[in-house]
Structure formats: C-alpha cells, structure tokens
Design a protein around this motif. Structure first.
Motif, PDB file in Angstrom:
ATOM      1  N   LYS A  20     -44.392  60.040  32.288  1.00 61.73           N
ATOM      2  CA  LYS A  20     -45.812  59.831  32.048  1.00 61.73           C
ATOM      3  C   LYS A  20     -46.091  59.441  30.596  1.00 61.73           C
ATOM      4  O   LYS A  20     -47.147  58.901  30.300  1.00 61.73           O
ATOM      5  N   ARG A  68     -43.571  59.723  36.319  1.00 61.51           N
ATOM      6  CA  ARG A  68     -44.584  58.831  36.886  1.00 61.51           C
ATOM      7  C   ARG A  68     -43.957  58.044  38.048  1.00 61.51           C
ATOM      8  O   ARG A  68     -44.463  58.044  39.151  1.00 61.51           O
ATOM      9  N   TYR A  69     -42.831  57.358  37.751  1.00 59.11           N
ATOM     10  CA  TYR A  69     -42.132  56.592  38.782  1.00 59.11           C
ATOM     11  C   TYR A  69     -40.637  56.884  38.739  1.00 59.11           C
ATOM     12  O   TYR A  69     -40.106  57.282  37.712  1.00 59.11           O
TER      13      TYR A  69
ATOM     14  N   LEU B  28     -54.051  54.086  40.506  1.00 56.73           N
ATOM     15  CA  LEU B  28     -53.457  55.236  39.822  1.00 56.73           C
ATOM     16  C   LEU B  28     -54.282  55.586  38.594  1.00 56.73           C
ATOM     17  O   LEU B  28     -55.128  54.808  38.149  1.00 56.73           O
ATOM     18  N   HIS B  30     -54.920  56.237  34.548  1.00 53.72           N
ATOM     19  CA  HIS B  30     -54.602  55.456  33.344  1.00 53.72           C
ATOM     20  C   HIS B  30     -54.601  53.955  33.624  1.00 53.72           C
ATOM     21  O   HIS B  30     -53.727  53.222  33.151  1.00 53.72           O
ATOM     22  N   ARG B  32     -53.956  51.939  36.108  1.00 52.93           N
ATOM     23  CA  ARG B  32     -52.829  51.267  36.723  1.00 52.93           C
ATOM     24  C   ARG B  32     -53.112  51.036  38.195  1.00 52.93           C
ATOM     25  O   ARG B  32     -53.810  51.834  38.825  1.00 52.93           O
ATOM     26  N   ASP B  85     -49.187  62.999  41.891  1.00 51.44           N
ATOM     27  CA  ASP B  85     -50.256  63.512  41.033  1.00 51.44           C
ATOM     28  C   ASP B  85     -50.910  62.418  40.194  1.00 51.44           C
ATOM     29  O   ASP B  85     -51.930  62.662  39.543  1.00 51.44           O
TER      30      ASP B  85
END
Lengths: 93, 97
Positions: A20, A68-69, B28, B30, B32, B85
């Motif tokens: 993140k 995040r990914y 998403l 932020h 995105r 999340d």
C-alpha cells in the motif's frame, strides 16, 4: 479460505507483491497463512534506485494487511478451478 | 441449469457471482480503477483478475496558474490478486460510447 488455499498452491513461484505504500517486491513465494501474510525469499525491490533501503534484504515477512496487489505468474492460474472454487465459497458465505 | 438455491440472487455478493468469468470494473481507494476479467473473489472482496488494466488518477495544481492538471497513469498486468480492503465498488464495465 479460498485465497489461502490458492496461495498455498502457488508456493515456490515468483510473484511481485505491491504494498500500500507503493513499494513493489519481487520474490519466490515461501509461505502464506490464513491472514494472507506472505513470506518471500530471494527478494529484490522492483525499483531499486527509488527504494535502496532493502538492498541487503534476502527474505521478508509481509503483513497481509499492507498488501495492495500480488502480481501472479500468468500460468499460475487455473481459471476453471478458481471459478468452481469461488462458486462453492460464495454459496457458503 | 443449477438448483434454485445455487443460482438465486439473494445478497450483493450474489450479484458479483453473476460476473464471474466476465469483464468488470473495480473502483479502488486512492483514485485507482481496474478493468479486468473476474476469476475469483471472496466475502472480503479479495479478487483475482485477468488481463487487468490499472488506471491511477492524480491531480496536480500549477503553482502559478492554479489550474488543475488531471493525469492518468495506466498499466496492464496479466494476472492480479487484489486485496479486498482497497475495494470501493464492483460493477460491469462502464462503456462510454
């Protein structure tokens, strides 16, 4: 439990974990747990010039919540299996 | 086809199930966005997407003119796990014209 099982099957493969905080770490998936915490081996940071502070890190533990990914190997995905597992899991949830 | 129970749409997660193996749009946090084929998801909205395009939107303000410069950065990834999340919404792809 779906993704926990999926990542367990992926142990030994090369993945890129994007955090993140925008840090991207490439490495071999060593292990995973129910929280999707990840342990990577042979780690290298994707943009080494931008993030030099991990040059001497070979292995790391990544808390699942900061991910995040995860970029997966294209042949590390059996899509039919995933679809079936998802339908089964979604029904139970 | 399947049993009544299996294909009944009862809750929001069942709506997402209809999009399995279809292309979807994911908003998403932020600023995105993702567009890709949905292969798997769970109740946390963790997902695995295929042939994904990520669009990151950023707004810069010029120091002198104070105008807003909106920039988008795109990249594509063959297969991506997305942690739930960070997900705000999931929908069929929005096709403009």
């Amino acid at each position: 439990m779906l993704f926990f099982s999926y990542f367990k099957d992926l142990v030994g493969r090369e993945v890129t974990v994007e955090l993140k905080n925008d840090l991207a770490i490439r490495g071999t998936l060593h292990s995973v747990d129910q929280y999707l915490n990840i342990k990577l081996e042979n780690t290298r940071v994707v943009d080494q010039d931008k993030y030099p502070h991990m040059l001497s890190v070979w292995n790391c533990f990544i808390r699942g919540s900061v991910v995040r990914y995860v970029q997966l190997p294209p042949d590390g995905v059996d899509v039919e299996l995933l679809h079936d597992a998802t339908r089964r899991e979604a029904r139970g949830g | 086809m399947g049993s009544e129970e299996e294909s009944a749409v009862k809750e929001p997660l069942d709506l997402i199930r209809l999009s399995l193996d279809e292309r979807i749009y994911v908003k998403l946090r932020h600023d995105r966005e993702l567009r890709g084929k949905l292969h798997a998801y769970d109740q946390h909205l963790n997902m695995i997407l295929g042939d994904v395009e990520e669009i990151v939107t950023s707004v810069e303000i010029d120091d002198e003119t104070y105008e807003e410069i909106v920039r988008t950065t795109r990249r594509t990834v063959p297969f991506l796990f997305v942690r739930g999340d960070g997900v705000i919404l999931v929908s069929p792809p929005l096709r403009t014209a």
